[in-house]
Design an enzyme around this catalytic site. Structure first.
Site, mmCIF file in Angstrom:
data_model
loop_
_atom_site.group_PDB
_atom_site.id
_atom_site.type_symbol
_atom_site.label_atom_id
_atom_site.label_comp_id
_atom_site.label_asym_id
_atom_site.label_seq_id
_atom_site.Cartn_x
_atom_site.Cartn_y
_atom_site.Cartn_z
ATOM 1 N N ASN A 202 -62.080 1.453 36.056
ATOM 2 C CA ASN A 202 -61.201 0.757 35.109
ATOM 3 C C ASN A 202 -61.847 -0.549 34.665
ATOM 4 O OD1 ASN A 202 -58.995 0.395 33.507
ATOM 5 N ND2 ASN A 202 -57.483 0.336 35.151
ATOM 6 N N HIS B 14 -49.575 -3.288 36.883
ATOM 7 C CA HIS B 14 -49.414 -1.853 37.109
ATOM 8 C C HIS B 14 -47.946 -1.456 37.224
ATOM 9 C CE1 HIS B 14 -53.771 -1.708 38.050
ATOM 10 N NE2 HIS B 14 -53.653 -0.438 37.710
#
Length: 494
Positions: free
Chosen positions: A347, A378
């Protein structure tokens, strides 16, 4: 939790592809996601060929990218896509009305606050049985872009050049964007569904046709025998990434469903399987969970490249590189010999965002604050916080081991190989141990998992931090590049 009948076809977006979902036995939200990305890939090729900078104005390119992006969002997420548009317009108002010294703070609080409220609503709406591709994914990407632009606008207008690092200086935005530029940056069809986040100046250079040209000017082409600048094509890079996407899809369809993470806390499995075997199976199920990320991120990268966006320059062999927006480096992930190396190649664009908006700007405890921001971004599922808090502990322990021990193993090739093998095994197992709660989400299965693993990584990390000395690291916020050079000159004059 068992899914009710018909759940595989549940979606908040369009049901046009419902028959295809039933035929393939794949959830409709996933079918919509893939369909939009494949259509975006075709649109990206058309965009580069027929709406290139030499064929269309910047305004036309901005408008096309925005309108298609809005359509994809509505197709995939239905009326839930209103959350994307509300957040975008709220922060456009902040960008134009807030004072420059506070624009990054207000934008950050509003964007992260709205995202967190949406994360909370997902728990009450979906209660852990979340759709694989719900509206929060694009909202997370838009939050990254909003805060990135706000910080870079603050750097460009509200701070002096000597206060900035070299990277902040390069990416600083000197003027507020127009509404069309702003909407295009946040909602363009190349990144609305799966990202990645990119820098505003890079995106505007791409729309205006300066993106590739600026990178090519960094090379002396006359020395390489060129009379004029070459015209690099992304087609080869796109085909290569589509091959990776296809392999990842096959692995997802064959491996992921056959090796569920939940099995590692099954009572029968725990009673009958020795500890070392459980560790091995943990590695297997973690590997099986990766292909869906490899698929989504590599396909998103290919879409941007197909549009002509993502050129990063020329490597030492003279090969054109199209990895400016790449979100992962699979080889480096699978061969990582340190926790840091693994994180840096997983990521990638989110890691870059965390560095630019948090780590480089945090006045204290940058590592801890960065992990906490990552967890908040998140979502609010407890498993995320177990993962990121464990990640802080293991990162600090791994750093202490590397700083205190690695130099002893560099004196000979066999020692270095032995060190790399051991650190590879430990890194891969540490990552598996850390990310398992991220997949489990809830508290009960996470605690059950940690108990089955005897909390061994937590205990070992704490022991390392108690035994080995920790060497403090310099933090960039305190030493911008220009300021550091100035201080060096002053010290020499004394």
């Amino acid at each position: 939790m068992a899914e009710p009948p018909g759940a595989p076809h549940r979606t908040t977006g369009s049901t046009l592809l419902h028959p295809l979902s039933g035929l393939l036995g794949i959830p409709l939200d996933q079918i919509n996601f893939v369909a939009c990305q494949l259509f975006a890939l075709l649109a990206a090729f058309w965009f580069r060929i027929y709406l290139g900078p030499s064929h269309a104005s910047s305004a036309v390119r901005h408008a096309f990218a925005t309108l298609f992006g809005i359509y994809f969002a509505v197709f995939c997420f239905g009326w839930y896509s209103i959350h994307l548009f509300v957040l975008v317009m709220m922060n456009y108002g902040i960008m134009n009305m807030a004072s420059i010294p506070n624009i990054h703070r207000y934008s950050f609080v509003v964007a992260m606050g709205y995202l967190t409220l949406c994360h909370i609503s997902r728990i009450y709406i979906f209660h852990y049985g979340i759709l694989t591709t719900d509206f929060s994914g694009p909202l997370m990407i838009i939050t990254q872009k909003i805060t990135t632009l706000a910080c870079q606008l603050h750097d460009g207008i509200g701070r002096q050049a000597e206060e900035l690092t070299a990277e902040q200086n390069r990416l600083a935005v000197k003027t507020r964007p127009s509404l069309l530029e702003y909407l295009s940056y946040l909602l363009n069809f190349m990144s609305i569904i799966a990202g990645p986040c990119s820098n505003y100046k890079d995106y505007i250079a791409f729309i205006e046709g300066r993106h590739v040209h600026m990178k090519l000017l960094e090379v002396n082409w006359k020395q390489k025998g060129y009379d004029r600048l070459p015209d690099p094509s992304p087609t080869g890079a796109v085909m290569y990434k589509l091959c990776i996407t296809l392999v990842s899809l096959i692995l997802f369809l064959t491996l992921t469903k056959n090796f569920p993470m939940a099995y590692i806390i099954d009572n029968e499995f725990l009673d009958k399987t020795p500890f070392l075997s459980r560790l091995g199976y943990l590695y297997v199920v973690t590997q099986a969970a990766k292909p869906k990320y490899y698929f989504a991120w590599t396909l998103a990268d290919a879409v941007n490249n197909a549009a002509g966006y993502g050129f990063s320059g020329v490597d030492e062999t003279g090969t054109f590189r199209w990895d400016l927006l790449s979100n992962l480096n699979i080889w480096n992930i699978e061969t990582a010999t340190s926790f840091k190396m693994y994180i840096e190649n997983w990521n990638i664009q989110t890691a870059a965002w965390l560095k630019r908006v948090c780590y480089d700007r945090a006045p204290w405890y940058p590592t801890a604050l960065t992990f906490i921001l990552s967890a908040l971004w998140h979502g609010i599922y407890p498993g995320y916080y177990f993962t990121f808090l464990t990640g802080i502990l293991i990162t600090l322990a791994a750093r202490a081991i590397r700083n205190n021990c690695r130099h002893y193993f560099l004196s000979s090739v066999p020692l270095k190989i032995a060190y790399d093998v051991v650190t590879w095994v430990v890194t891969q197992l540490a990552v598996c141990y850390t990310v398992a709660p991220f997949v489990m989400l809830a508290v009960e299965p996470t605690i059950k998992f940690y108990k089955s693993m005897y909390f061994h990584m937590h205990i070992l990390s704490i022991l390392v931090l108690l035994v080995l000395p920790i060497r403090p690291q310099a933090h960039s916020i305190r030493k911008p590049q220009n300021q550091a050079m100035l201080n060096s000159v002053k010290s020499k004059d004394k």
